[in-house]
Design an enzyme around this catalytic site. Sequence first.
Site, PDB file in Angstrom:
ATOM      1  N   ASP A 121       0.997  -1.276   0.083  1.00 57.18           N
ATOM      2  CA  ASP A 121      -0.072  -0.087   0.039  1.00 57.18           C
ATOM      3  C   ASP A 121       0.859   1.147   0.035  1.00 57.18           C
ATOM      4  OD1 ASP A 121      -2.555  -1.654  -0.051  1.00 57.18           O
ATOM      5  OD2 ASP A 121      -2.705  -1.444   2.408  1.00 57.18           O
ATOM      6  N   ASP A 140      -7.114  -1.766  -3.956  1.00 58.29           N
ATOM      7  CA  ASP A 140      -8.065  -1.481  -2.919  1.00 58.29           C
ATOM      8  C   ASP A 140      -9.399  -0.575  -3.437  1.00 58.29           C
ATOM      9  OD1 ASP A 140      -6.501  -2.923  -1.115  1.00 58.29           O
ATOM     10  OD2 ASP A 140      -5.574  -0.993  -0.287  1.00 58.29           O
TER      11      ASP A 140
END
Length: 163
Positions: A121, A140
């Site tokens: 991320d 995501d």
Amino acid sequence: MTRAVAHLFWPAFWVFLADQASKYIVVHMMELRTLGQIDVLPPFLQFHMAWNRGINFGLFTSDGDMGRWVLIAIALVISIGVILWTLRTKPGRWATLSAGVLVGGALANVVDRVLYGAVADFLNMSCCGINNPYAFNIADIAIFAGAIGLVLFEPGKARKKGA
């Protein structure tokens, strides 16, 4: 390739490619994994390296290998389920596109877990004096957008509008 399969495959392909390419560029080429943080448009957008061993926002984090493989299995089962549901029920175009977006995001995060042991991320957005501690990635975004699309464009709604 039938139109329905194309509406499922191509969004999944492009989401998967965009996610993996962005991670490679930011994490490896821009060396975010060693720098830790890169200011892009402060304070609104920063690249902040975060290795997520759980699900979104680090929920159900597990440092053990077993947790990683359980999350991989869950993502694969959900992806296969969404694909089979889409091919069997033949929802409208927007639901099928949404399913493809969701599957592409899920599979991109599966690849991260297999390669790195965690999901890479790096996107961090803050605004208006609120400092967001969480990072996320394109996959995501796709998973959330695809899930919302499946709720909004479910087959019953698509058929009622066309009737």
